[in-house]
Design a protein around this motif. Sequence first.
Motif, PDB file in Angstrom:
ATOM      1  N   GLN B 329       0.829  -1.219   0.000  1.00 27.67           N
ATOM      2  CA  GLN B 329       0.000   0.000   0.000  1.00 27.67           C
ATOM      3  C   GLN B 329       0.859   1.263   0.000  1.00 27.67           C
ATOM      4  OE1 GLN B 329      -2.773  -0.788   3.349  1.00 27.67           O
ATOM      5  NE2 GLN B 329      -4.377  -0.429   1.840  1.00 27.67           N
ATOM      6  N   THR B 330       1.978   1.236   0.738  1.00 30.39           N
ATOM      7  CA  THR B 330       2.795   2.454   0.853  1.00 30.39           C
ATOM      8  C   THR B 330       3.886   2.551  -0.200  1.00 30.39           C
ATOM      9  OG1 THR B 330       3.151   1.388   2.978  1.00 30.39           O
ATOM     10  CG2 THR B 330       3.004   3.781   2.961  1.00 30.39           C
ATOM     11  N   LEU B 331       4.422   1.418  -0.634  1.00 30.08           N
ATOM     12  CA  LEU B 331       5.527   1.458  -1.592  1.00 30.08           C
ATOM     13  C   LEU B 331       5.128   2.195  -2.865  1.00 30.08           C
ATOM     14  CD1 LEU B 331       7.060  -2.121  -1.330  1.00 30.08           C
ATOM     15  CD2 LEU B 331       8.369   0.015  -1.232  1.00 30.08           C
ATOM     16  N   ARG B 332       6.056   2.998  -3.363  1.00 33.80           N
ATOM     17  CA  ARG B 332       5.875   3.732  -4.617  1.00 33.80           C
ATOM     18  C   ARG B 332       4.576   4.533  -4.618  1.00 33.80           C
ATOM     19  NH1 ARG B 332      10.285   2.317  -7.308  1.00 33.80           N
ATOM     20  NH2 ARG B 332       9.749   3.703  -9.004  1.00 33.80           N
ATOM     21  N   ALA B 333       4.341   5.193  -3.501  1.00 32.01           N
ATOM     22  CA  ALA B 333       3.251   6.162  -3.276  1.00 32.01           C
ATOM     23  C   ALA B 333       1.923   5.490  -2.900  1.00 32.01           C
ATOM     24  CB  ALA B 333       3.048   7.071  -4.474  1.00 32.01           C
ATOM     25  N   PRO B 334       1.294   6.064  -1.880  1.00 31.02           N
ATOM     26  CA  PRO B 334       0.038   5.496  -1.375  1.00 31.02           C
ATOM     27  C   PRO B 334      -1.155   5.743  -2.310  1.00 31.02           C
ATOM     28  CG  PRO B 334       0.580   7.501  -0.181  1.00 31.02           C
ATOM     29  CD  PRO B 334       1.733   7.238  -1.103  1.00 31.02           C
ATOM     30  N   GLY B 335      -2.233   5.030  -2.033  1.00 31.97           N
ATOM     31  CA  GLY B 335      -3.419   5.077  -2.886  1.00 31.97           C
ATOM     32  C   GLY B 335      -3.972   6.475  -3.119  1.00 31.97           C
ATOM     33  N   ASN B 336      -4.003   7.282  -2.064  1.00 30.28           N
ATOM     34  CA  ASN B 336      -4.573   8.629  -2.234  1.00 30.28           C
ATOM     35  C   ASN B 336      -3.801   9.439  -3.276  1.00 30.28           C
ATOM     36  OD1 ASN B 336      -6.530   8.096  -0.378  1.00 30.28           O
ATOM     37  ND2 ASN B 336      -5.626   9.302   1.273  1.00 30.28           N
ATOM     38  N   TRP B 337      -2.485   9.255  -3.282  1.00 26.31           N
ATOM     39  CA  TRP B 337      -1.677   9.984  -4.263  1.00 26.31           C
ATOM     40  C   TRP B 337      -2.021   9.514  -5.682  1.00 26.31           C
ATOM     41  CZ3 TRP B 337       1.922   8.637  -8.002  1.00 26.31           C
ATOM     42  CH2 TRP B 337       2.622   9.712  -8.585  1.00 26.31           C
ATOM     43  N   HIS B 338      -2.107   8.217  -5.839  1.00 21.98           N
ATOM     44  CA  HIS B 338      -2.417   7.692  -7.179  1.00 21.98           C
ATOM     45  C   HIS B 338      -3.806   8.145  -7.636  1.00 21.98           C
ATOM     46  CE1 HIS B 338       1.092   5.162  -7.871  1.00 21.98           C
ATOM     47  NE2 HIS B 338       1.045   4.839  -6.594  1.00 21.98           N
ATOM     48  N   ARG B 339      -4.749   8.138  -6.701  1.00 20.18           N
ATOM     49  CA  ARG B 339      -6.106   8.567  -7.080  1.00 20.18           C
ATOM     50  C   ARG B 339      -6.134  10.052  -7.413  1.00 20.18           C
ATOM     51  NH1 ARG B 339      -7.362   4.255  -3.512  1.00 20.18           N
ATOM     52  NH2 ARG B 339      -7.068   5.610  -1.709  1.00 20.18           N
ATOM     53  N   GLU B 340      -5.328  10.846  -6.715  1.00 15.53           N
ATOM     54  CA  GLU B 340      -5.269  12.266  -7.056  1.00 15.53           C
ATOM     55  C   GLU B 340      -4.668  12.446  -8.454  1.00 15.53           C
ATOM     56  OE1 GLU B 340      -6.538  15.057  -6.085  1.00 15.53           O
ATOM     57  OE2 GLU B 340      -5.321  16.329  -7.406  1.00 15.53           O
ATOM     58  N   GLU B 341      -3.701  11.603  -8.807  1.00 13.91           N
ATOM     59  CA  GLU B 341      -3.158  11.680 -10.171  1.00 13.91           C
ATOM     60  C   GLU B 341      -4.252  11.394 -11.198  1.00 13.91           C
ATOM     61  OE1 GLU B 341       0.157  12.592 -11.118  1.00 13.91           O
ATOM     62  OE2 GLU B 341      -0.129  13.268  -9.047  1.00 13.91           O
TER      63      GLU B 341
END
Lengths: 396, 351
Positions: B329-341
Motif C-alpha cells: 500500500q505504501t511502496l511507490r506512493a500510497p493510494g490517495n496519491w495515485h487517485r489524485e493523479e
Amino acid sequence: MKLGFSPAEEAFRTEAADWLNTQMAGPFKDIKGITTLTEKAERRKEWEQHLGEHGWGCIGWPKAWGGRDATIAQQVIFAEEYARAGVPGRVNHIGIELAGPTILTFGTEAQKARFLPGIAKGQTIFCQGFSEPGAGSDLASVRTKGRLETIDGVKYWVVNGQKIWTSLAHISDWIFVVTRTEEGSRGPKGLSFLMMDMAQPGIEIRPIQQINGDAEFNETFFTDARCAEDSIIGAPGEGWKIAMGLLAFERGVSTLGQQMAFRNELDEIIAAAKRNGSAADPLIRQRIAKAEIGLRLMRYGALRMLSNRDHSRMDGAALTYKIQWASWRRNLGELAMDVLGQAGEVTGGDGYRWGTLPNLFLYARADTIYGGTNQIQRNLIAERGLGLPREPRGDA
Amino acid sequence: MDFAFTDEQVMIAETARAFFAENATSARTRRAMAADGIDRELWAAFCQDLGFAGVGIAEEFGGAGLGMVEFACIAEAAGTHVAALPLLGLATAARGIAAGGTAAQREKWLSRILSGEAVAANAGKWHVERQGNYLSGSFDFAPHGNIADVFVVSATGGSWLIERDAAGLKIEAPVTMDQTRPLATLHMDRVLGEPLADHLGAVKAMHSGGWICLAAEALGGAQACLDRTVAYAKERIQFGRPIGSFQAYKHRLADMMVEIEQARSAVYWAACAVDETSDEGPLALHAAKSFCADAFFKCAGDMIQLHGGIGFTWEHDAHLYFKRARSIQTLRAPGNWHREEIAKIILGDAA
C-alpha cells in the motif's frame, strides 16, 4: 492479450456510430438522451421497429431469423456506440436479449417461426413473468398455477396467479411466465415456461409507483388466462431449467452497452463538479477517481469475460459482475448527490420528476435488488464460485 | 477484441505458478525472514534456471524480451507465495538501467543483474543536495537495499547509479515490518553518482515496472488469502457445521472474490497498456497500483479475521500476507496519491 479492437472491428464501429448518430440527429431527435425506460413509450416502440427495418434490431441473432450473425466483438461495439450516441434504452430488451435467445435455444421450429420475426422487426414487445409476491429471492417457490384444459375441443394452458415487478408490462405484447404445472410439486420441480399474449381479458396489470415517482414495474394478475398448448417452451416440468438458461443470457454482451450509459452518468457528474466547484474538494476528487477506476475495471472485466475462449475458467469471475456494477452504481448515485448538494434535492419541473443524476441516486437502490439482491449474489459467488457449503434450507 | 492470454502467456504463468508453489515454501520464506530477507537459492533458480529475470527487458540488453503482461504473470505467482525475492528491484532499477542507462552501464550491470549475480535496488523519497554528480543527504526505504549491490537513485533533474561500496555511502537497515522485503535507508556524504543517460526515460520505466510489479504481487497475494481462507472455511467445524456455510462468513469471502476479479482486470489492463504504449497507460497504472494494494490489504485483513485466533499467530502465514499487503500500500506512493493523479487526468488540477 490486447486492449483494443481490430481495424475491421473499428470499421464496423464507424458504420454503427454513423447510422445511430444520423437517426438521433434526424428522425428520432425527440428521444435522444432519455434515460428512463418509461418516457415516450410510443415513440420508443417506433424506434424498435426502425431498428428492425434497418437490420440493427438483433444483430447477434442468426441471419435466418433477422439478425446479422454478428460476432461478440461486433455486439459489444454496437452496444457501446448505441449508448455513446445517447440512444435511449431498448424497450424490447427483454424480447431481444431474453425471449429471443431462449426460443432460439429451447424452442421448436414452429415456435421460432411464430415468435422470432415479430421480435426481430420490433413489433412484438416482451416482458418477463418470474417474481411473485411470495417468490422473490426464493424464485423457485412460484405459486402461479398452469393447467392443461380442453375448451371447446381445443387444449389450452390456463393460468391463475400473480406476478410482480413485471417491467414494462403495460407496453408489452407478450409475457413469458414461469408457472407451476405439476400439482403438489415444490421448488424448482414441476415448473413450466409459457408464452402468453397480454391482450386478453384474463390478464390485468396494475402499475407500481416507485421511489423515484416513475412506474416502470407492474403487478400482473392472471385469472383463467390462456395460451395455446404449443406455447410451452421445452417440456412440461422443464421451466426451471429454461428460466436458469435464460438468466445466463443476461450476463451477455449488453453489459458493455450498460457501461457506456454509466460512462455518460459519470461524465455528467464530472461536468457538474467542475461547474459548481466541488471538483476542487480533495475528498470529492478521491471519490470521482474511485468511480473512474471502478468503471474502467468493469470494462476490462467484461472484455476479459467476453474474450475468453475457455468459458469454464471464467464462470466464477462472471458471477461477480452483477454485485460489482450494482454496488458501483449505487455509490455513483450517492456521489452525484454529494456533488450536486442541496440543488440535487429540488426539481424545477412540475410533478415528482427528476433529472438524470437525482433519478440515478433513487433508481440505483433498485440495482442492488432486482435480478438477485446483493445478498443473493454473495450466496451465488460463495456457493458456485468458491464451492462453499450451501445455506441449509427451511422446509417451507 | 482479444483481451485474453495467448497460449505462450498461459504457459509462462503456469511455469511460474508451479515454480513458486514447489520452491517458495513457507519454511524457506521464514528462513529468509529470519536472515536478510532474500531466499538466495530461489533467486538463483529464478534468474538462471528459468531465465525469468530477463522477462520485460529487451533482448538487445540481454533480456528475454516479452512484455509487462508476461512479467505480471510472474510477479503474480511470486506474490501468491509472498516469495522473499528482490523482484521489485528488477522491475525498477534493472528496467531503469535498460531504459535510461548509458551503453557502458547497461553493459556492465544488466547481464549481472539478470543472471542473479548482482542485486539491484531503487530508493524511494530523497532528501539530498547535489553538487554536480556528488550527492549528500539520504534516500529513504530502498526495498532490499540491505543486500543490494547497486542502486539506481533519482532526484530532481537526474538519476544515478551508485555501487554499494561507493565512498561516503552508509546503508542503514532497520528491522522492517514486512521481513520478506526489508527497507534500507541510504545515507550519503558526497557520494559520487554515475549519471544515467536518460533520466526521464529511466524514471518512467521504473514507475511503470514498479507499479505493475506491486499490483501483480498484490493480486497473487489477495488470491492466496482467499484460497487459503476458503479451504479453512470448508474444514473448520463450529456449531456442528463447516463455518463456510454461514452467510456472515461466506459473504465476506464473496466480497473478497469481487475485489480480486477487479484487481485481475486492473493488473492486466495496466500491463497491456504499457506494452502497447496506450494513451490509457498513466490512468491504468495509477488505477492498478492503488486498487490492487487496497484489495490485497482487505483480503489479508479478512484472512486473519476469518481464521479467528490462529490467524493472529506467528505460526500461521496470514501475517506474512498482511504485512506484505501493508507494505505494498505504501511502496511507490500510497493510494490517495495515485487517485489524485487520476483526478488530475479527468478533472484537471484542483483549484
